[in-house]
Scaffold this motif. Structure first.
Motif, PDB file in Angstrom:
ATOM      1  N   ASP A  61     -12.864 -26.230   3.243  1.00  0.00           N
ATOM      2  CA  ASP A  61     -11.764 -25.410   3.753  1.00  0.00           C
ATOM      3  C   ASP A  61     -12.010 -23.927   3.513  1.00  0.00           C
ATOM      4  O   ASP A  61     -12.766 -23.541   2.625  1.00  0.00           O
ATOM      5  CB  ASP A  61     -10.445 -25.774   3.060  1.00  0.00           C
ATOM      6  N   GLU A  62     -11.322 -23.101   4.295  1.00  0.00           N
ATOM      7  CA  GLU A  62     -11.259 -21.658   4.067  1.00  0.00           C
ATOM      8  C   GLU A  62      -9.798 -21.275   3.924  1.00  0.00           C
ATOM      9  O   GLU A  62      -8.924 -21.909   4.510  1.00  0.00           O
ATOM     10  CB  GLU A  62     -11.844 -20.879   5.251  1.00  0.00           C
ATOM     11  N   ARG A  63      -9.552 -20.228   3.158  1.00  0.00           N
ATOM     12  CA  ARG A  63      -8.176 -19.782   2.963  1.00  0.00           C
ATOM     13  C   ARG A  63      -8.171 -18.270   2.828  1.00  0.00           C
ATOM     14  O   ARG A  63      -9.001 -17.697   2.133  1.00  0.00           O
ATOM     15  CB  ARG A  63      -7.620 -20.425   1.705  1.00  0.00           C
ATOM     16  N   GLY A  64      -7.227 -17.629   3.470  1.00  0.00           N
ATOM     17  CA  GLY A  64      -7.061 -16.182   3.350  1.00  0.00           C
ATOM     18  C   GLY A  64      -6.110 -15.856   2.207  1.00  0.00           C
ATOM     19  O   GLY A  64      -5.156 -16.594   1.952  1.00  0.00           O
ATOM     20  N   ILE A  65      -6.393 -14.773   1.501  1.00  0.00           N
ATOM     21  CA  ILE A  65      -5.488 -14.289   0.452  1.00  0.00           C
ATOM     22  C   ILE A  65      -5.324 -12.782   0.622  1.00  0.00           C
ATOM     23  O   ILE A  65      -6.188 -12.106   1.193  1.00  0.00           O
ATOM     24  CB  ILE A  65      -5.978 -14.628  -0.975  1.00  0.00           C
ATOM     25  N   THR A  66      -4.201 -12.272   0.113  1.00  0.00           N
ATOM     26  CA  THR A  66      -3.904 -10.849   0.218  1.00  0.00           C
ATOM     27  C   THR A  66      -3.449 -10.331  -1.136  1.00  0.00           C
ATOM     28  O   THR A  66      -2.644 -10.968  -1.818  1.00  0.00           O
ATOM     29  CB  THR A  66      -2.784 -10.604   1.262  1.00  0.00           C
ATOM     30  N   ALA A  67      -3.967  -9.154  -1.504  1.00  0.00           N
ATOM     31  CA  ALA A  67      -3.532  -8.465  -2.723  1.00  0.00           C
ATOM     32  C   ALA A  67      -2.658  -7.289  -2.303  1.00  0.00           C
ATOM     33  O   ALA A  67      -2.805  -6.752  -1.209  1.00  0.00           O
ATOM     34  CB  ALA A  67      -4.743  -7.974  -3.504  1.00  0.00           C
ATOM     35  N   THR A  68      -1.741  -6.931  -3.169  1.00  0.00           N
ATOM     36  CA  THR A  68      -0.884  -5.781  -2.863  1.00  0.00           C
ATOM     37  C   THR A  68      -0.892  -4.811  -4.031  1.00  0.00           C
ATOM     38  O   THR A  68      -1.114  -5.192  -5.178  1.00  0.00           O
ATOM     39  CB  THR A  68       0.573  -6.213  -2.588  1.00  0.00           C
ATOM     40  N   VAL A  69      -0.630  -3.570  -3.711  1.00  0.00           N
ATOM     41  CA  VAL A  69      -0.494  -2.526  -4.721  1.00  0.00           C
ATOM     42  C   VAL A  69       0.677  -1.636  -4.284  1.00  0.00           C
ATOM     43  O   VAL A  69       0.888  -1.422  -3.088  1.00  0.00           O
ATOM     44  CB  VAL A  69      -1.808  -1.710  -4.874  1.00  0.00           C
ATOM     45  N   GLU A  70       1.470  -1.180  -5.243  1.00  0.00           N
ATOM     46  CA  GLU A  70       2.618  -0.339  -4.902  1.00  0.00           C
ATOM     47  C   GLU A  70       2.139   1.063  -4.565  1.00  0.00           C
ATOM     48  O   GLU A  70       1.291   1.625  -5.256  1.00  0.00           O
ATOM     49  CB  GLU A  70       3.601  -0.289  -6.064  1.00  0.00           C
ATOM     50  N   GLY A  71       2.672   1.600  -3.502  1.00  0.00           N
ATOM     51  CA  GLY A  71       2.320   2.957  -3.092  1.00  0.00           C
ATOM     52  C   GLY A  71       1.009   2.987  -2.337  1.00  0.00           C
ATOM     53  O   GLY A  71       0.241   2.036  -2.325  1.00  0.00           O
ATOM     54  N   ASN A  72       0.787   4.062  -1.666  1.00  0.00           N
ATOM     55  CA  ASN A  72      -0.437   4.249  -0.904  1.00  0.00           C
ATOM     56  C   ASN A  72      -1.277   5.312  -1.585  1.00  0.00           C
ATOM     57  O   ASN A  72      -0.890   6.470  -1.653  1.00  0.00           O
ATOM     58  CB  ASN A  72      -0.131   4.681   0.535  1.00  0.00           C
ATOM     59  N   GLY A  73      -2.411   4.917  -2.106  1.00  0.00           N
ATOM     60  CA  GLY A  73      -3.312   5.872  -2.729  1.00  0.00           C
ATOM     61  C   GLY A  73      -4.297   6.416  -1.710  1.00  0.00           C
ATOM     62  O   GLY A  73      -4.461   5.877  -0.625  1.00  0.00           O
ATOM     63  N   THR A  74      -4.945   7.489  -2.072  1.00  0.00           N
ATOM     64  CA  THR A  74      -5.976   8.033  -1.198  1.00  0.00           C
ATOM     65  C   THR A  74      -7.332   7.557  -1.694  1.00  0.00           C
ATOM     66  O   THR A  74      -7.536   7.352  -2.886  1.00  0.00           O
ATOM     67  CB  THR A  74      -5.922   9.576  -1.190  1.00  0.00           C
ATOM     68  N   ASN A  75      -8.240   7.380  -0.776  1.00  0.00           N
ATOM     69  CA  ASN A  75      -9.580   6.877  -1.077  1.00  0.00           C
ATOM     70  C   ASN A  75      -9.536   5.502  -1.753  1.00  0.00           C
ATOM     71  O   ASN A  75     -10.261   5.248  -2.711  1.00  0.00           O
ATOM     72  CB  ASN A  75     -10.366   7.869  -1.938  1.00  0.00           C
TER      73      ASN A  75
ATOM     74  N   VAL B   6     -16.270 -15.417  -1.484  1.00  0.00           N
ATOM     75  CA  VAL B   6     -15.157 -14.517  -1.199  1.00  0.00           C
ATOM     76  C   VAL B   6     -15.697 -13.361  -0.364  1.00  0.00           C
ATOM     77  O   VAL B   6     -16.672 -12.714  -0.724  1.00  0.00           O
ATOM     78  CB  VAL B   6     -14.444 -14.035  -2.499  1.00  0.00           C
ATOM     79  N   THR B   7     -15.048 -13.156   0.791  1.00  0.00           N
ATOM     80  CA  THR B   7     -15.417 -12.077   1.693  1.00  0.00           C
ATOM     81  C   THR B   7     -14.197 -11.192   1.847  1.00  0.00           C
ATOM     82  O   THR B   7     -13.193 -11.602   2.431  1.00  0.00           O
ATOM     83  CB  THR B   7     -15.846 -12.641   3.067  1.00  0.00           C
ATOM     84  N   GLY B   8     -14.275  -9.992   1.247  1.00  0.00           N
ATOM     85  CA  GLY B   8     -13.129  -9.102   1.262  1.00  0.00           C
ATOM     86  C   GLY B   8     -13.214  -8.050   2.343  1.00  0.00           C
ATOM     87  O   GLY B   8     -14.293  -7.592   2.703  1.00  0.00           O
ATOM     88  N   ASN B   9     -12.039  -7.700   2.848  1.00  0.00           N
ATOM     89  CA  ASN B   9     -11.915  -6.623   3.813  1.00  0.00           C
ATOM     90  C   ASN B   9     -10.647  -5.870   3.448  1.00  0.00           C
ATOM     91  O   ASN B   9      -9.560  -6.207   3.898  1.00  0.00           O
ATOM     92  CB  ASN B   9     -11.850  -7.173   5.235  1.00  0.00           C
ATOM     93  N   GLY B  10     -10.789  -4.897   2.552  1.00  0.00           N
ATOM     94  CA  GLY B  10      -9.611  -4.189   2.066  1.00  0.00           C
ATOM     95  C   GLY B  10      -8.793  -5.096   1.167  1.00  0.00           C
ATOM     96  O   GLY B  10      -9.339  -5.777   0.296  1.00  0.00           O
ATOM     97  N   ALA B  11      -7.482  -5.128   1.411  1.00  0.00           N
ATOM     98  CA  ALA B  11      -6.578  -5.900   0.559  1.00  0.00           C
ATOM     99  C   ALA B  11      -6.576  -7.398   0.884  1.00  0.00           C
ATOM    100  O   ALA B  11      -5.923  -8.167   0.197  1.00  0.00           O
ATOM    101  CB  ALA B  11      -5.158  -5.350   0.679  1.00  0.00           C
ATOM    102  N   THR B  12      -7.283  -7.816   1.921  1.00  0.00           N
ATOM    103  CA  THR B  12      -7.335  -9.235   2.267  1.00  0.00           C
ATOM    104  C   THR B  12      -8.745  -9.772   2.056  1.00  0.00           C
ATOM    105  O   THR B  12      -9.726  -9.029   2.119  1.00  0.00           O
ATOM    106  CB  THR B  12      -6.911  -9.478   3.727  1.00  0.00           C
TER     107      THR B  12
END
Length: 181
Positions: free
Chosen positions: A5-19, A34-40
């Motif tokens: 199986d494959e499964r997508g996961i998402t991480a979150t952080v409060e606020g928008n940082g730069t860079n 694990v293949t990441g693309n930003g927060a997912t």
């Protein structure tokens, strides 16, 4: 997750940082990719086992990590008779011959071939047909990634009449004698 199986996961952080920079890693890359693309990220289950997935977030003002434990469970296989059958000519014994045809195996991942079987004895030595039990087992390099829903499968069998053949018959010439039989 289950093997394959494959499964997508998402991480979150409060606020928008730069860079912002996200980094995803697996403690056991041979178990969970694990293949990441930003927060997912997408998790791929490569074999049964356990891994810790770590995501790291970094921007100009913040840094943080989070982890999740992932267990990859063996995939359950369902095995049916398919076109498999056992046939032999009558021999006076219940000894079985090799399985012919193919079993119907549902749930395999890729080119894995972890299911092996052995044919037991015919339930009867006489000419006829019916079903007989074939014992299944897991073996080979992928065996730990699977479980069987049953350790046996019933397949059809046939015992055909034996073919009889006569050897060479040779007549012997002799003189006729009256009353001799």
């Amino acid at each position: 997750l289950t093997y394959g199986d494959e499964r997508g996961i998402t991480a979150t952080v409060e606020g928008n940082g730069t860079n912002a920079k996200w980094t995803w890693t697996s403690s056991a890359a041979d178990v969970v990719s694990v293949t990441g693309n930003g927060a997912t990220a997408t998790l791929g289950s490569l074999k049964a086992g356990n891994a810790t997935i770590t995501v790291t977030y970094e921007d100009d003002d913040r840094y943080g990590t989070a982890t999740i434990q992932v267990t990859i469970e063996p995939k359950t296989l369902t095995v049916g008779a398919g076109t498999a059958h056992v046939t032999k000519p009558y021999s006076g014994t219940t000894g079985a011959t090799a399985l012919q045809g193919t079993l119907d195996i549902q749930g395999l991942v890729g080119d894995d071939q972890p299911v092996y079987w052995s044919v037991g004895a015919y339930p009867d030595k006489n000419v006829g047909s019916g079903t007989m039990e074939v014992t299944l087992k897991l073996d080979g390099p992928a065996k730990d990634n699977y479980a069987l829903d049953s350790n046996t499968v019933d397949v059809p069998y046939t015992i055909t009449p034996a073919q009889l053949s006569l050897g060479t018959i040779q007549a012997v010439d002799r003189d006729y004698i009256a009353g001799d039989k």
